[in-house]
Design a protein around this motif. Structure first.
Motif, PDB file in Angstrom:
ATOM      1  N   UNK A 188     -40.056  62.824   3.412  1.00  0.00           N
ATOM      2  CA  UNK A 188     -40.194  62.376   2.017  1.00  0.00           C
ATOM      3  C   UNK A 188     -38.861  61.846   1.515  1.00  0.00           C
ATOM      4  N   UNK A 189     -37.816  62.618   1.798  1.00  0.00           N
ATOM      5  CA  UNK A 189     -36.485  62.204   1.354  1.00  0.00           C
ATOM      6  C   UNK A 189     -36.089  60.918   2.075  1.00  0.00           C
ATOM      7  N   UNK A 190     -36.378  60.862   3.394  1.00  0.00           N
ATOM      8  CA  UNK A 190     -36.015  59.676   4.165  1.00  0.00           C
ATOM      9  C   UNK A 190     -36.744  58.432   3.661  1.00  0.00           C
ATOM     10  N   UNK A 191     -38.064  58.582   3.396  1.00  0.00           N
ATOM     11  CA  UNK A 191     -38.843  57.442   2.901  1.00  0.00           C
ATOM     12  C   UNK A 191     -38.245  56.940   1.593  1.00  0.00           C
ATOM     13  N   UNK A 192     -37.873  57.878   0.717  1.00  0.00           N
ATOM     14  CA  UNK A 192     -37.320  57.466  -0.575  1.00  0.00           C
ATOM     15  C   UNK A 192     -35.997  56.724  -0.396  1.00  0.00           C
ATOM     16  N   UNK A 193     -35.158  57.251   0.510  1.00  0.00           N
ATOM     17  CA  UNK A 193     -33.877  56.575   0.762  1.00  0.00           C
ATOM     18  C   UNK A 193     -34.129  55.181   1.352  1.00  0.00           C
ATOM     19  N   UNK A 239     -48.187  56.045   2.832  1.00  0.00           N
ATOM     20  CA  UNK A 239     -46.986  56.526   2.141  1.00  0.00           C
ATOM     21  C   UNK A 239     -47.350  57.045   0.759  1.00  0.00           C
ATOM     22  N   UNK A 240     -48.334  56.375   0.123  1.00  0.00           N
ATOM     23  CA  UNK A 240     -48.702  56.818  -1.217  1.00  0.00           C
ATOM     24  C   UNK A 240     -49.384  58.174  -1.215  1.00  0.00           C
ATOM     25  N   UNK A 241     -49.986  58.575  -0.058  1.00  0.00           N
ATOM     26  CA  UNK A 241     -50.651  59.890  -0.038  1.00  0.00           C
ATOM     27  C   UNK A 241     -49.646  61.025   0.173  1.00  0.00           C
ATOM     28  N   UNK A 242     -48.447  60.726   0.710  1.00  0.00           N
ATOM     29  CA  UNK A 242     -47.542  61.808   1.115  1.00  0.00           C
ATOM     30  C   UNK A 242     -47.167  62.756  -0.037  1.00  0.00           C
ATOM     31  N   UNK A 243     -46.684  62.220  -1.179  1.00  0.00           N
ATOM     32  CA  UNK A 243     -46.225  63.167  -2.207  1.00  0.00           C
ATOM     33  C   UNK A 243     -47.300  64.152  -2.649  1.00  0.00           C
ATOM     34  N   UNK A 244     -48.516  63.637  -2.861  1.00  0.00           N
ATOM     35  CA  UNK A 244     -49.564  64.545  -3.343  1.00  0.00           C
ATOM     36  C   UNK A 244     -49.992  65.505  -2.245  1.00  0.00           C
ATOM     37  N   UNK A 245     -50.028  65.002  -0.987  1.00  0.00           N
ATOM     38  CA  UNK A 245     -50.414  65.886   0.115  1.00  0.00           C
ATOM     39  C   UNK A 245     -49.429  67.044   0.216  1.00  0.00           C
TER      40      UNK A 245
END
Lengths: 282, 325
Positions: free
Chosen positions: B43-48, A146-152
């Motif tokens: 990404x949005x789903x994970x954040x929610x 999960x931590x890699x997703x934003x930067x990827x």
């Protein structure tokens, strides 16, 4: 020369010195960290460190072979599950997205990137560990993934955008569908950048400790399969450095030296590739 | 959107062989769109999901203590009493100290690298400082324990001698302390302030500089009176980003702060931070209330850092057009 002019020149020179000192302090800190780790870490590094299990308390010697393998397995999971999600998300932003939803995704990705890693650990604990009822390599891998997703997402979007539109138009003019154009022309053209982005991304999560503390936990033995707690280099450094044994401190230095060497090597290599490509990734 | 105005045409001649499943998948625009859309939406789903899990799992503690959780300083897992005040205090004090040390150094260095240094020196030093950002926090913590704390043991007596009239610099010093945590944190935020501030300063248009120089300003006057005010919003944004990072920083603080849940006026005293207490106690927290109190601490931390981050991104976006750090 008038007094006023002299004063202005003096201020100019003084501030130049002062800001130069700030810079030297910051750069000096890194050199100091490197030097200190190198001296202390390399000194106590031995072949055993890479091949043996941690020694029981009270016995000297031993190594961190299980932590090295554990870190590798965690990174493999992160790469298998976080990086593809992020990469395809980046493809969406660069090739398909409209302005509104794309802004939301970008902004959320940046926010997710700013979530303290310890909070990410709690999230994965409630998501995976509570459901499974035990700590596991899998949970740790999910946390790092999960931590890699934003930067990827952000780095693949950046590199795909750098591909000239003419390439896309050329592919479509030859009869390719949009998906074919992306798959066979655009992505290969951005390949080097994307791969470097992934390397930097993995190097970043390789040093993450906080999300592993209560997902992968730690382990003094080998961790077969994916369903048992596993040791990892960052968590071992933490556990060993706060323990009261001199021998363990030496091991922590060695682990720190190995981990930092790997991370910095990847960073330097990636930056060299990027500067050759003329693209900038932050 | 590159190429979005172009629609694909089916270029097959009439009567051509039907395409294989693989070909249809690879050339399927709709499938590609859907797949990538789902990944972006994740990404949005994970954040929610993250917000929801934190909120739901902190339920027992929120219901039991309400707002008193934030102001009570009673942290006693055995008696089932949980108050977050010592951790919030420790987090705020260490962060304030880190900002006090890190911001002037960081902004100064950014100004030097962007405006004053010769280009060759500047790019070399920038490279080094960006590498500093890649050092994992657990390694900074390791150096905190074995380097920063011994140095502090030698310097604290002088500090006490010079500033001992202030409550901030009184009392015994054992090494692990709010002071040590603040110093270690300041090292960690330096590279963020420097690299983002440097970039927003570099984005200031060259005419601004030329106009100032043409009016007879010295290099420093040009930088301080023209360039820095122009880049102000972005610099403030970089400081906010550093602030958020420093509030949420876990490992380095846990290793040097002393892990004592108390509210002490002195910087020499050991303390605790929100992130540190989660790191130390979460894996061993038994009982629903204990665990949910720790999750609620996570929720508090999340709320704080998100608010600051959201503001910072908007500030940086509005000056440089780039929002990622």
């Amino acid at each position: 020369m008038s007094w006023n002019r002299l004063r202005r020149k003096t201020v100019n020179a003084a501030m130049l010195m002062l800001t130069a000192f700030c810079t030297l302090f910051a750069a000096g800190t890194l050199l100091f960290i490197l030097g200190y780790l190198f001296v202390h870490g390399a000194r106590s590094l031995s072949w055993d460190f890479f091949t043996k299990l941690p020694a029981p308390v009270g016995e000297s010697g031993g190594g961190m072979a299980n932590a090295i393998l554990g870190s590798a397995k965690l990174l493999l999971l992160a790469m298998a599950f976080g990086v593809p999600l992020g990469f395809l998300g980046g493809v969406y932003l660069a090739e398909f997205g409209g302005p509104g939803f794309s802004f939301a995704v970008r902004y959320t990705a940046d926010l997710l990137n700013g979530v303290p890693s310890i909070v990410m650990g709690i999230f994965v604990f409630t998501l995976v560990v509570l459901k499974q009822h035990h700590f596991s390599t899998l949970a740790g891998g999910v946390a790092l993934g999960i931590m890699t997703i934003p930067i990827a997402i952000r780095s693949s979007e950046e590199f795909l955008r750098a591909v000239p539109p003419a390439l896309r138009e050329g592919a479509m003019a030859l009869g390719a569908s949009k998906a074919q154009a992306i798959w066979t022309v655009v992505i290969p053209a951005a390949k080097a950048g994307i791969i470097t982005g992934i390397m930097l991304n993995l190097a970043r999560v390789a040093g993450e400790t906080a999300p592993l503390l209560f997902t992968a936990l730690s382990n003094r033995f080998w961790s077969p399969g994916w369903n048992q707690p596993t040791a990892s280099l960052p968590v071992m450094i933490f556990n060993y450095s706060v323990a009261p044994y001199e021998d363990w401190h030496q091991q922590a230095w060695s682990a720190g030296f190995v981990l930092l060497s790997l991370i910095l090597a990847v960073n330097i290599l990636a930056r060299l590739i990027l500067s050759k490509k003329g693209a900038a990734l932050r | 959107m590159p190429g979005s105005a172009i629609t694909a045409v089916d270029a097959r001649p009439p009567g051509a062989m039907p395409r294989s499943l693989f070909q249809r998948l690879v050339s399927g625009d709709r499938i590609a769109y859907l797949l990538t859309f789902l990944c972006a939406a994740s990404v949005v789903l994970v954040t929610i999901a993250l917000v929801w899990e934190l909120y739901a799992n902190s339920g027992p503690s929120r219901r039991q203590f309400g707002l008193k959780f934030l102001v009570s300083s009673d942290w006693d897992p055995v008696a089932g009493q949980f108050g977050a005040a010592p951790f919030i205090y420790g987090t705020l004090v260490t962060t304030a100290l880190a900002m006090l040390i890190g911001v002037p150094l960081g902004v100064g260095a950014a100004i030097f690298l962007a405006e004053l240094a010769p280009p060759g020196i500047s790019s070399g030093l920038t490279f080094l400082i960006e590498l500093l950002a890649a050092v994992p926090s657990v390694i900074i913590g390791l150096l905190g324990i074995f380097v920063v704390i011994p140095i502090l043991r030698d310097t604290v007596p002088y500090l006490r001698g010079a500033l001992g009239w202030m409550p901030l610099f009184q009392g015994p010093f054992y090494g692990v302390s709010l002071l040590a945590a603040g110093i270690v944190l300041s090292i960690m935020i330096l590279p963020f302030i420097i690299s983002i501030s440097r970039e927003v300063i570099l984005a200031v248009p060259a005419d601004q500089r030329e106009a100032a120089l043409a009016l007879g300003a010295t290099r420093w006057e040009m930088t301080w009176d023209v360039v820095v005010p122009y880049a102000k919003k972005g610099i403030v944004g970089s400081i906010f980003l550093a602030l958020a990072r420093s509030l949420g920083e876990t490992m380095a603080v846990t290793m040097v702060v002393g892990n004592t849940p108390q509210i002490a006026a002195s910087l020499f005293a050991p303390g605790y931070s929100i992130a540190a207490v989660i790191a130390n106690e979460f894996a061993e927290a038994t009982g629903a209330l204990y665990q949910s109190a720790l999750v609620e601490l996570g929720l508090v931390l999340f709320g704080l850092t998100m608010a600051i981050n959201a503001a910072a991104r908007l500030l940086v976006l509005s000056t440089s057009g780039k929002g990622s750090a």
